[in-house]
Scaffold this motif. Structure first.
Motif, PDB file in Angstrom:
ATOM      1  N   THR A  27       0.854  -1.182   0.000  1.00 23.24           N
ATOM      2  CA  THR A  27       0.000   0.000   0.000  1.00 23.24           C
ATOM      3  C   THR A  27       0.892   1.234   0.000  1.00 23.24           C
ATOM      4  O   THR A  27       2.102   1.140  -0.219  1.00 23.24           O
ATOM      5  CB  THR A  27      -0.952  -0.015   1.208  1.00 23.24           C
ATOM      6  N   THR A  28       0.310   2.408   0.226  1.00 24.93           N
ATOM      7  CA  THR A  28       1.078   3.645   0.191  1.00 24.93           C
ATOM      8  C   THR A  28       1.426   4.091   1.608  1.00 24.93           C
ATOM      9  O   THR A  28       0.770   3.708   2.586  1.00 24.93           O
ATOM     10  CB  THR A  28       0.281   4.757  -0.496  1.00 24.93           C
ATOM     11  N   GLN A  29       2.447   4.934   1.702  1.00 27.37           N
ATOM     12  CA  GLN A  29       2.821   5.467   3.005  1.00 27.37           C
ATOM     13  C   GLN A  29       1.690   6.325   3.576  1.00 27.37           C
ATOM     14  O   GLN A  29       1.446   6.316   4.789  1.00 27.37           O
ATOM     15  CB  GLN A  29       4.108   6.279   2.887  1.00 27.37           C
ATOM     16  N   ALA A  30       0.973   7.032   2.712  1.00 22.96           N
ATOM     17  CA  ALA A  30      -0.147   7.848   3.178  1.00 22.96           C
ATOM     18  C   ALA A  30      -1.237   6.981   3.795  1.00 22.96           C
ATOM     19  O   ALA A  30      -1.834   7.344   4.826  1.00 22.96           O
ATOM     20  CB  ALA A  30      -0.710   8.662   2.019  1.00 22.96           C
ATOM     21  N   ALA A  31      -1.498   5.824   3.175  1.00 18.20           N
ATOM     22  CA  ALA A  31      -2.520   4.926   3.719  1.00 18.20           C
ATOM     23  C   ALA A  31      -2.099   4.387   5.079  1.00 18.20           C
ATOM     24  O   ALA A  31      -2.916   4.280   6.006  1.00 18.20           O
ATOM     25  CB  ALA A  31      -2.768   3.774   2.744  1.00 18.20           C
ATOM     26  N   VAL A  32      -0.814   4.045   5.222  1.00 24.14           N
ATOM     27  CA  VAL A  32      -0.310   3.556   6.515  1.00 24.14           C
ATOM     28  C   VAL A  32      -0.446   4.643   7.571  1.00 24.14           C
ATOM     29  O   VAL A  32      -0.917   4.394   8.695  1.00 24.14           O
ATOM     30  CB  VAL A  32       1.154   3.095   6.377  1.00 24.14           C
ATOM     31  N   SER A  33      -0.037   5.857   7.235  1.00 21.89           N
ATOM     32  CA  SER A  33      -0.137   6.972   8.192  1.00 21.89           C
ATOM     33  C   SER A  33      -1.580   7.209   8.606  1.00 21.89           C
ATOM     34  O   SER A  33      -1.870   7.445   9.795  1.00 21.89           O
ATOM     35  CB  SER A  33       0.440   8.251   7.571  1.00 21.89           C
ATOM     36  N   ASN A  34      -2.498   7.119   7.656  1.00 20.99           N
ATOM     37  CA  ASN A  34      -3.907   7.329   7.958  1.00 20.99           C
ATOM     38  C   ASN A  34      -4.451   6.234   8.880  1.00 20.99           C
ATOM     39  O   ASN A  34      -5.224   6.515   9.816  1.00 20.99           O
ATOM     40  CB  ASN A  34      -4.709   7.382   6.666  1.00 20.99           C
ATOM     41  N   ARG A  35      -4.039   4.991   8.627  1.00 21.41           N
ATOM     42  CA  ARG A  35      -4.505   3.885   9.483  1.00 21.41           C
ATOM     43  C   ARG A  35      -4.014   4.064  10.919  1.00 21.41           C
ATOM     44  O   ARG A  35      -4.768   3.848  11.880  1.00 21.41           O
ATOM     45  CB  ARG A  35      -4.007   2.546   8.931  1.00 21.41           C
ATOM     46  N   ILE A  36      -2.743   4.416  11.065  1.00 18.15           N
ATOM     47  CA  ILE A  36      -2.189   4.594  12.412  1.00 18.15           C
ATOM     48  C   ILE A  36      -2.859   5.773  13.114  1.00 18.15           C
ATOM     49  O   ILE A  36      -3.199   5.700  14.303  1.00 18.15           O
ATOM     50  CB  ILE A  36      -0.663   4.795  12.342  1.00 18.15           C
ATOM     51  N   ALA A  37      -3.069   6.852  12.388  1.00 18.52           N
ATOM     52  CA  ALA A  37      -3.725   8.022  12.986  1.00 18.52           C
ATOM     53  C   ALA A  37      -5.139   7.674  13.437  1.00 18.52           C
ATOM     54  O   ALA A  37      -5.583   8.083  14.528  1.00 18.52           O
ATOM     55  CB  ALA A  37      -3.753   9.177  11.986  1.00 18.52           C
ATOM     56  N   THR A  38      -5.870   6.916  12.633  1.00 25.95           N
ATOM     57  CA  THR A  38      -7.232   6.511  12.998  1.00 25.95           C
ATOM     58  C   THR A  38      -7.211   5.604  14.216  1.00 25.95           C
ATOM     59  O   THR A  38      -8.042   5.743  15.138  1.00 25.95           O
ATOM     60  CB  THR A  38      -7.905   5.786  11.814  1.00 25.95           C
ATOM     61  N   LEU A  39      -6.254   4.665  14.261  1.00 23.71           N
ATOM     62  CA  LEU A  39      -6.153   3.754  15.404  1.00 23.71           C
ATOM     63  C   LEU A  39      -5.825   4.524  16.676  1.00 23.71           C
ATOM     64  O   LEU A  39      -6.411   4.266  17.744  1.00 23.71           O
ATOM     65  CB  LEU A  39      -5.068   2.697  15.117  1.00 23.71           C
ATOM     66  N   GLU A  40      -4.909   5.476  16.573  1.00 25.38           N
ATOM     67  CA  GLU A  40      -4.564   6.283  17.746  1.00 25.38           C
ATOM     68  C   GLU A  40      -5.772   7.100  18.218  1.00 25.38           C
ATOM     69  O   GLU A  40      -6.012   7.232  19.431  1.00 25.38           O
ATOM     70  CB  GLU A  40      -3.390   7.208  17.411  1.00 25.38           C
ATOM     71  N   ARG A  41      -6.540   7.632  17.281  1.00 27.09           N
ATOM     72  CA  ARG A  41      -7.725   8.406  17.645  1.00 27.09           C
ATOM     73  C   ARG A  41      -8.769   7.520  18.317  1.00 27.09           C
ATOM     74  O   ARG A  41      -9.376   7.900  19.323  1.00 27.09           O
ATOM     75  CB  ARG A  41      -8.307   9.063  16.397  1.00 27.09           C
ATOM     76  N   ASP A  42      -8.964   6.297  17.795  1.00 29.71           N
ATOM     77  CA  ASP A  42      -9.931   5.383  18.400  1.00 29.71           C
ATOM     78  C   ASP A  42      -9.519   4.980  19.811  1.00 29.71           C
ATOM     79  O   ASP A  42     -10.369   4.815  20.700  1.00 29.71           O
ATOM     80  CB  ASP A  42     -10.080   4.127  17.541  1.00 29.71           C
TER      81      ASP A  42
END
Length: 295
Positions: A27-42
């Motif tokens: 996948t892309t680095q942007a997708a990875v960053s978005n997943r981690i950011a969402t997980l941290e927010r949750d």
């Protein structure tokens, strides 16, 4: 909570890089960053400390990693145990050494084809040393090699052992009966690739025999087909498992020499990364154990 986000967290934590984890997950680095950011927010906590060069786990991330690995592995175990194996899809990069190719690799590949008809195998034949590095770098999913490989997040499963024998052409001019290492001095010894276990074993028995380093020539090759052809032509003596040359032993073209220096057995392992998001290498490793034991 999205399981893919947990899997992404595990890989960023292991590889300590968003970009490398993105490559691993296709996948892309942007997708990875978005997943981690969402997980941290949750979760309401920061899992990583980030700067321009490094990614490191926070105390919350360190506590989360073990549980995240266990959850991802549990889900994959559930899918494997309950699901239909014929629905498995994907590509598995298998690295094998020549000895395994000669011994039973074709039977393993046939077994994989029957059990997982939608799984593609990419095969790489190389030395154990090279394949060990490729496994650790994520370039090979499953290695069938002389192991084990001692490294973080790497699993080793014992496969089989082969006795290492002294082999030569029946026509080679050697004295009859039991031979000492010194009796081989007129002929080069072919002993796998330089740095391999059998190559090192030959050097040790020469040293133990009290011979000078240059008394016996030890050649190396990473191709068993090349070694076999050379000794069939009478070029020298080889150190090989019986399974590699059994057809030529049966015809009498080659013979086993009675040398007074015993060599250690070659121990083979299935080696793969402990990847909670990819069960196929572990499943095929289990198959390899069964195939090897039946051979």
């Amino acid at each position: 909570m999205n399981l893919k986000f947990l899997e992404t967290f595990v890989w960023v934590a292991r590889l300590r890089s968003f970009s490398v984890a993105a490559d691993k997950l296709c996948t892309t680095q942007a997708a990875v960053s978005n997943r981690i950011a969402t997980l941290e927010r949750d979760l309401g906590v920061r899992l990583f400390e980030r700067d321009l060069r490094n990614v490191s786990l926070t105390p919350h991330g360190q506590r989360a990693l073990g549980q995240a690995e266990a959850i991802v592995r549990m889900v994959n175990d559930f899918q494997r145990d309950i699901g239909d194996a014929s629905n498995e899809r994907g590509t598995v990069l298998i690295g094998a050494i020549d000895s395994i190719v000669y011994a039973w690799l074709p039977r393993l590949i046939e077994r994989v084809k029957q059990t997982y008809p939608h799984v593609t195998i990419d095969l790489n034949v190389d030395t154990s040393l090279n394949l060990a590095r490729q496994i650790q770098d994520g370039q090979v999913d499953l290695g069938l090699i002389m192991g084990p490989v001692v490294a973080p997040h790497i699993r080793n499963i014992e496969l089989c052992s082969f006795d290492c024998l002294w082999i030569a052409a029946s026509k080679l001019a050697l004295k009859p009966g039991r031979l000492a290492i010194a009796d081989l001095a007129d002929h080069p010894i072919f002993a796998y690739s330089k740095g391999s276990q059998p190559h090192q074993a030959v050097l040790r028995v020469i040293e133990t025999a009290g011979l000078d380093a240059g008394a016996i020539r030890v050649f190396n090759s990473n191709s068993l087909a090349t070694i076999t052809r050379l000794i069939r032509d009478g070029v020298g003596v080889a150190v090989l498992p019986r399974v590699v040359v059994q057809e030529f032993l049966a015809t009498g073209e080659l013979c086993v020499l009675d040398v007074d220096a015993r060599l250690p057995a070659l121990n083979f392992h299935a080696v793969f990364a402990d990847d909670p998001g990819n069960a196929l290498p572990a499943l095929i490793a289990d198959m390899a154990v069964e195939v090897a034991s039946a051979s």
